[in-house]
Design a protein around this motif. Structure first.
Motif, mmCIF file in Angstrom:
data_model
loop_
_atom_site.group_PDB
_atom_site.id
_atom_site.type_symbol
_atom_site.label_atom_id
_atom_site.label_comp_id
_atom_site.label_asym_id
_atom_site.label_seq_id
_atom_site.Cartn_x
_atom_site.Cartn_y
_atom_site.Cartn_z
ATOM 1 N N ARG A 4 0.808 -1.224 0.000
ATOM 2 C CA ARG A 4 0.000 0.000 0.000
ATOM 3 C C ARG A 4 0.839 1.271 0.000
ATOM 4 O O ARG A 4 0.347 2.339 -0.344
ATOM 5 C CB ARG A 4 -0.923 -0.014 1.225
ATOM 6 N N ASN A 5 2.093 1.155 0.390
ATOM 7 C CA ASN A 5 2.985 2.317 0.389
ATOM 8 C C ASN A 5 4.426 1.803 0.369
ATOM 9 O O ASN A 5 4.681 0.636 0.673
ATOM 10 C CB ASN A 5 2.743 3.196 1.621
ATOM 11 N N PHE A 6 5.370 2.662 0.025
ATOM 12 C CA PHE A 6 6.762 2.219 -0.041
ATOM 13 C C PHE A 6 7.706 3.391 0.169
ATOM 14 O O PHE A 6 7.356 4.553 -0.033
ATOM 15 C CB PHE A 6 7.049 1.552 -1.393
ATOM 16 N N VAL A 7 8.916 3.050 0.600
ATOM 17 C CA VAL A 7 10.006 4.013 0.742
ATOM 18 C C VAL A 7 11.115 3.580 -0.199
ATOM 19 O O VAL A 7 11.493 2.402 -0.223
ATOM 20 C CB VAL A 7 10.541 4.044 2.197
ATOM 21 N N LEU A 8 11.633 4.519 -0.990
ATOM 22 C CA LEU A 8 12.781 4.243 -1.839
ATOM 23 C C LEU A 8 14.048 4.652 -1.087
ATOM 24 O O LEU A 8 14.205 5.815 -0.709
ATOM 25 C CB LEU A 8 12.683 5.021 -3.161
ATOM 26 N N CYS A 9 14.920 3.693 -0.843
ATOM 27 C CA CYS A 9 16.171 3.961 -0.119
ATOM 28 C C CYS A 9 17.222 4.486 -1.105
ATOM 29 O O CYS A 9 17.395 3.915 -2.181
ATOM 30 C CB CYS A 9 16.682 2.684 0.549
ATOM 31 N N HIS A 10 17.905 5.545 -0.751
ATOM 32 C CA HIS A 10 18.820 6.171 -1.709
ATOM 33 C C HIS A 10 20.172 5.472 -1.808
ATOM 34 O O HIS A 10 20.985 5.817 -2.667
ATOM 35 C CB HIS A 10 19.005 7.658 -1.380
ATOM 36 N N GLN A 11 20.427 4.479 -0.932
ATOM 37 C CA GLN A 11 21.669 3.709 -1.034
ATOM 38 C C GLN A 11 21.408 2.263 -0.635
ATOM 39 O O GLN A 11 20.431 1.968 0.067
ATOM 40 C CB GLN A 11 22.757 4.312 -0.144
ATOM 41 N N ASP A 12 22.292 1.384 -1.121
ATOM 42 C CA ASP A 12 22.118 -0.038 -0.818
ATOM 43 C C ASP A 12 22.350 -0.278 0.671
ATOM 44 O O ASP A 12 23.064 0.468 1.333
ATOM 45 C CB ASP A 12 23.098 -0.877 -1.638
ATOM 46 N N TRP A 13 21.743 -1.335 1.179
ATOM 47 C CA TRP A 13 21.919 -1.679 2.585
ATOM 48 C C TRP A 13 23.325 -2.195 2.809
ATOM 49 O O TRP A 13 23.962 -2.739 1.910
ATOM 50 C CB TRP A 13 20.864 -2.703 3.000
ATOM 51 N N SER A 14 23.784 -2.034 4.032
ATOM 52 C CA SER A 14 25.201 -2.229 4.317
ATOM 53 C C SER A 14 25.443 -3.341 5.336
ATOM 54 O O SER A 14 24.732 -3.442 6.344
ATOM 55 C CB SER A 14 25.768 -0.898 4.835
ATOM 56 N N ILE A 15 26.483 -4.139 5.053
ATOM 57 C CA ILE A 15 26.932 -5.141 6.018
ATOM 58 C C ILE A 15 27.513 -4.433 7.240
ATOM 59 O O ILE A 15 27.268 -4.831 8.384
ATOM 60 C CB ILE A 15 27.997 -6.066 5.381
ATOM 61 N N GLU A 16 28.273 -3.346 6.980
ATOM 62 C CA GLU A 16 28.930 -2.613 8.062
ATOM 63 C C GLU A 16 27.926 -2.019 9.044
ATOM 64 O O GLU A 16 28.189 -1.934 10.243
ATOM 65 C CB GLU A 16 29.811 -1.503 7.478
#
Length: 599
Positions: free
Chosen positions: A559-571
């Motif tokens: 129903r809704n979404f957020v676009l993340c501006h960078q890839d998720w990080s292991i660190e």
């Protein structure tokens, strides 16, 4: 090559080199790239180096049961030789990921009381040296980068002392099948760090089971490119040695394509992410402005997605497949050296259409399922006709029992495993071991699955990830996230909805695709942190989500979404080293954005 068949066997992992030397002696057993060319080591050279290292450990008063930490990035002959050298004098290898943070590293050093840590290079050496300086640990650090300070020189020495070699032989004779080979720290997506104790019996059973499945021959070229700190790739290398193949170790991520082209392997183990990247590259070509090329690629990929080794191919489809391979699909095999025939995929779920497409291109894909605690393989599809079902993780390995615990109305339940491959337990965590392994030997995997096509195992989700919305509907997030990845524009996602009125998603866009789309539609590109808020970009993602929602039941629609501006990080602790999302950390890091989706 001529094969001399001798009656020889192995019951302990370090015996693999002797097994290969006696049964399939190979002048190009291990191969690494150095000074512009591939350099080979024979089985005999490997055995000599392994024995020399074992002598060094004894000469420096290392004792059986002591822990040796490895910090590899990718595999290499040095890591395998070090591994075997430790094993045959009873030292326990503890591989760790190079991305470990200070708290994680220090916790492992403290718990294991490790005496030695060997890193890949000088950079990692200084990283972990700075960590260990803050704790009172008698840990020595070295690295494998030649001609640098604190280089681990014994790795290059090949002389053995006759007296010490006699002691090494004595040590080997005392090591039993139930002795611990390695201690592997795994947190998975729960974040709880625990050391998995695997014995020779655990790993050898897995090796011998896989020997009955893979279509490899002595002398076949295979390429290793996954991190050696993962049991999946480490066990794959053990299997390659048992087959007598010529094992080539990739140099780095950057040399990946060139390594395939120069080695021209017939087989490799892989993770879905590698295949997905190649698939995305092909799909990206459909965004170009050459209409004929777009239509041809789209047609060929649609032909490939309908491929199935389990069904009889109609004559018209066989003709279409020949044309699709000739014009488009053969490009994949070409990029991988031109001789690749088989890939075994594990560590995460592979989208069925990608498996079909690669197999249609002549690279036969089989997916398997395993866990560190199972040394690692539990089940695997086969390469024989009728024994591969895309969307499943195949049949249980020989000698391993799999059952579904308390199945629901859909025949889904927690997957339980029993067999010689199941770990000895979690290091210094008897209570956790007792919770995970029943008194009669059944291991609780924490994965939810069911049997389809009578005996093929299908993973549907993680037990701890399934959530209930505030409307009382259960949602299995992994299935939903795999569904979202069908969009060319979505790199990865997690869905959210626990005790919420509806389901939403955090999405990492495929920024290369988004940029190409923007250029094609005359949308000015700036930077990801701004483009994720661009009205036209968000509208495009909404169209993608709407299209995907059409195939979902109402309570699972996004129903809704957020676009993340960078890839998720292991660190940052947002994903595991195998890129599985750690939901709790992601929800914490994006809490403000998540709350806004429900306002």
């Amino acid at each position: 090559m001529a094969i001399v068949t001798k009656k020889v066997d192995f019951t302990r992992v370090f015996e693999l080199i002797h097994y290969q030397k006696e049964k399939y002696p190979n002048q190009k057993a291990f191969n690494s790239f150095s000074q512009g060319q591939w350099k080979s080591q024979s089985t005999e050279e490997i055995q000599n180096r392994m024995n020399a290292l074992s002598c060094w450990f004894l000469a420096n008063q290392f004792k059986a049961g002591e822990k040796i930490i490895f910090v590899p990035v990718i595999g290499s002959p040095d890591w395998v030789i070090l591994d075997f050298a430790c094993q045959q004098v009873g030292l326990i290898v503890v591989p760790i990921h190079p991305t470990l943070n200070e708290n994680e590293f220090n916790a492992i050093v403290t718990e294991t009381e490790a005496r030695l840590c060997i890193t890949l290079d000088e950079g990692l050496y200084f990283k972990f040296f700075s960590f260990k300086e803050k704790i009172n640990a008698g840990l020595q650090l070295f690295h494998l980068q030649p001609e640098k300070v604190n280089f681990f020189k014994p790795i290059q020495e090949s002389k053995t002392s006759h007296d010490l070699m006699t002691v090494v032989t004595s040590f080997r004779n005392t090591i039993g099948e139930d002795d611990i080979v390695t201690l592997l720290y795994t947190s998975g997506s729960t974040g709880l760090s625990k050391g998995v104790m695997l014995s020779h019996r655990n790993i050898v059973h897995n090796i011998k089971a896989v020997l009955t499945i893979l279509p490899l021959e002595p002398g076949d070229r295979v390429l290793s490119f996954l991190p050696f700190s993962h049991i999946f790739e480490r066990a794959s290398c053990y299997v390659y040695i048992a087959f007598g193949t010529s094992l080539y170790f990739s140099q780095s991520k950057e040399s990946f394509v060139n390594d395939f082209r120069t080695v021209r392997p017939i087989f490799c183990s892989s993770v879905p992410r590698v295949l997905e990247k190649m698939y995305d590259y092909m799909e990206e070509q459909t965004l170009g402005k050459n209409i004929l090329k777009k239509k041809l690629i789209t047609w060929a990929m649609n032909v490939g997605k309908h491929y199935g080794p389990e069904k009889k191919l109609k004559p018209i489809y066989q003709l279409e497949l020949i044309i699709a391979r000739l014009l488009i699909l053969r490009q994949w095999r070409k990029r991988l050296g031109g001789k690749i025939k088989y890939m075994a995929v594990g560590a995460a779920s592979l989208r069925p259409e990608i498996g079909r497409l690669f197999s249609a291109a002549g690279i036969y894909i089989v997916e398997g399922y395993g866990m560190t605690e199972a040394a690692p393989l539990i089940s695997m599809n086969r390469f024989e006709p009728g024994l591969n079902r895309f969307g499943t993780v195949g049949l249980a390995l020989p000698g391993i029992e799999v059952r579904i615990d308390n199945p629901n109305e859909n025949n889904e339940g927690e997957i339980l495993v029993k067999g010689p491959n199941v770990m000895k337990g979690y290091y210094k965590k008897p209570e956790l071991t007792a919770e995970t392994i029943t008194p009669d030997g059944w291991f609780h995997t924490g994965d939810i699955g069911k049997f389809v096509y009578q005996r093929f195992l299908k993973i549907t989700d993680r037990k701890k990830d399934i959530f209930k919305t505030s409307s009382g509907k259960y949602v299995a997030p992994q299935q939903l996230e795999n569904h979202l990845k069908q969009s060319l524009f979505i790199e990865r996602s997690i869905v959210i909805g626990f005790q919420r009125p509806y389901v939403t998603a955090l999405i990492v866009p495929q920024f290369d695709i988004v940029r190409s789309w923007c250029e094609e539609n005359d949308i000015h590109w700036t930077a990801p942190q701004f483009m994720v808020h661009n009205i036209k970009v968000r509208a495009k993602f909404q169209l993608e989500i709407d299209k995907l929602n059409e195939e979902l039941p109402h309570y699972e629609t996004i129903r809704n979404f957020v676009l993340c501006h960078q890839d998720w990080s292991i660190e940052k602790g947002e994903v595991t080293p195998t890129w599985k999302p750690i939901r709790s950390q992601l929800e914490k890091n994006y809490q403000v954005d998540i709350d806004k989706m429900y306002q």
